[in-house]
Design an enzyme around this catalytic site. Structure first.
Site, PDB file in Angstrom:
ATOM      1  N   GLY A 152     -21.998 -14.344   3.996  1.00  0.00           N
ATOM      2  CA  GLY A 152     -22.900 -15.327   4.571  1.00  0.00           C
ATOM      3  C   GLY A 152     -22.246 -16.298   5.532  1.00  0.00           C
ATOM      4  O   GLY A 152     -21.227 -16.003   6.165  1.00  0.00           O
ATOM      5  N   CYS A 153     -22.823 -17.492   5.609  1.00  0.00           N
ATOM      6  CA  CYS A 153     -22.491 -18.444   6.666  1.00  0.00           C
ATOM      7  C   CYS A 153     -21.070 -18.991   6.596  1.00  0.00           C
ATOM      8  O   CYS A 153     -20.566 -19.506   7.593  1.00  0.00           O
ATOM      9  CB  CYS A 153     -23.485 -19.600   6.646  1.00  0.00           C
ATOM     10  SG  CYS A 153     -25.198 -19.108   6.970  1.00  0.00           S
ATOM     11  N   TYR A 154     -20.424 -18.919   5.440  1.00  0.00           N
ATOM     12  CA  TYR A 154     -19.078 -19.471   5.324  1.00  0.00           C
ATOM     13  C   TYR A 154     -17.988 -18.418   5.522  1.00  0.00           C
ATOM     14  O   TYR A 154     -16.789 -18.723   5.417  1.00  0.00           O
ATOM     15  CB  TYR A 154     -18.887 -20.143   3.952  1.00  0.00           C
ATOM     16  CG  TYR A 154     -18.904 -19.191   2.774  1.00  0.00           C
ATOM     17  CD1 TYR A 154     -17.733 -18.600   2.312  1.00  0.00           C
ATOM     18  CD2 TYR A 154     -20.095 -18.880   2.116  1.00  0.00           C
ATOM     19  CE1 TYR A 154     -17.737 -17.732   1.220  1.00  0.00           C
ATOM     20  CE2 TYR A 154     -20.113 -18.012   1.033  1.00  0.00           C
ATOM     21  CZ  TYR A 154     -18.930 -17.447   0.596  1.00  0.00           C
ATOM     22  OH  TYR A 154     -18.957 -16.582  -0.472  1.00  0.00           O
TER      23      TYR A 154
END
Length: 367
Positions: A152-154
């Site tokens: 995901g986003c991290y």
């Protein structure tokens, strides 16, 4: 030590205003008048002006090329159709990001790349994007390849941690990190709260970063320290699953509050590791997961919107592109560096499923 010596970004050619996308989604989701108003209110409050997509359909009112032209949009695209489209489009976008990166390092020999780290959570195939990049960029066939998938986003933080480890193990290492996401392939038309939020935020983009153990390139960013925290209480508030009709996002309205409750402790731990405090930080590279997330972090850390301006610019112009987004923010800062910024720290954050909070400090070097 390891240093970021170049950052490149790229987006698909199809660029749409939030209003255009809202028109498409109101029709595709077959929303009632009341639900249509709710969707537009979410879009208007997002802080986003435009987003990019590999799909041209989001700017059309008919004659769709990816989605069905039936009134109910059935048959809705299967996961296999979406992933075929991913395979057809991810390489070109990734290549464009690498070429943009090379613009900061004229004459750099890609044959000198020792490691390739590819990040993605919106598509997969094997042999994968890493192998396609080796062929297209004419990298050495013995380049060491690593995949960071479905985080995901991290995920860009984990890629940079891997690059940092490679460079610390071998000062001559040169690591190419490529984060590519085609989030718009996974539009969901069922009018749930999760889908309304996700449909208002996500977009497509790619970022490429060169990390080197030894370099005289300036400016450069030294990777100084990392710290992460797992907020278990938010495990059910942000999730990413593979469904029959694309990947499905779980994204509750509680996410900003969960991040706000944990970000101060995470920051204190990170800055203690380098013997600093928040007052010493001039630059912030925060993943713009949404406007409310940015505001929650500002409240928790006592920073003003001006210091967070790079994140707002990226959010406004590109939306949330998942893993490459924080690198877009970092590039915004990187491109404006001057000799007077030497030795200044950059504090960076990103967030994702788990609920995971990632942080790092980078040190600007202009000499």
């Amino acid at each position: 030590m390891s240093h970021i010596s170049a950052i490149g970004t790229a987006n698909p050619s199809h660029r749409f205003s939030q209003s255009q996308i809202a028109d498409f989604m109101t029709r595709a989701m077959q929303l009632s008048y009341e639900d249509g108003r709710k969707l537009r209110a979410i879009f208007n409050a997002s802080g986003i002006s435009h987003r990019h997509s590999v799909l041209e359909d989001y700017g059309r009112s008919g004659e769709f090329t990816f989605y069905s032209n039936a009134a109910d949009f059935e048959p809705f695209p299967s996961t296999s159709k979406r992933l075929r489209f991913f395979k057809e489009n991810a390489l070109n976008l990734s290549y464009a990001a690498v070429q943009n990166m090379l613009g900061q390092r004229p004459g750099f020999d890609l044959k000198s790349i020792t490691h390739l780290v590819v990040v993605c959570c919106t598509g997969m195939y094997a042999p994968g994007l890493d192998v396609d990049l080796v062929k297209t960029l004419s990298l050495s066939t013995n380049v060491q390849r690593t995949g960071v998938n479905f985080m995901g986003c991290y995920a860009a933080f984990n890629a940079l941690k891997v690059a940092d480890a490679f460079c610390k193990a071998d000062v001559k290492a040169k690591v190419l990190v490529v984060c590519t996401e085609l989030c718009s392939l996974h539009f969901q038309k069922v009018a749930t709260e999760d889908n309304l939020l996700a449909n208002a935020l996500f977009a497509d983009g790619s970022a490429a970063v060169l990390v080197e153990g030894e370099t005289t390139a300036t400016p450069r960013l030294r990777l100084e320290s990392f710290c992460n925290e797992l907020a278990i209480e938010g495990e059910g508030d942000m999730a990413w699953a593979i469904g029959d009709l694309g990947f499905e996002m779980k994204l509750s309205t509680y996410v900003p509050d969960i991040i706000k409750s944990g970000i101060a402790r995470l920051t204190a731990t990170l800055l203690k590791n380098i013997g600093s405090d928040i007052s010493a930080i001039r630059f912030f590279a925060i993943h713009p997961g949404g406007r409310k997330i940015l505001e929650s972090i500002e409240d928790a850390l006592g920073i003003d919107k001006e210091k967070n301006a790079p994140a707002y610019r990226v959010l406004k112009n590109y939306g949330n592109m998942s893993s490459p987004t924080v690198l877009f923010v970092l590039k915004d800062i990187f491109d404006g560096l001057t000799p007077e910024h030497n030795d200044q720290p950059i504090l960076s954050f990103a967030f994702g499923p788990g609920l995971t909070l990632e942080s790092m400090v980078l040190r600007i070097e202009t000499e």
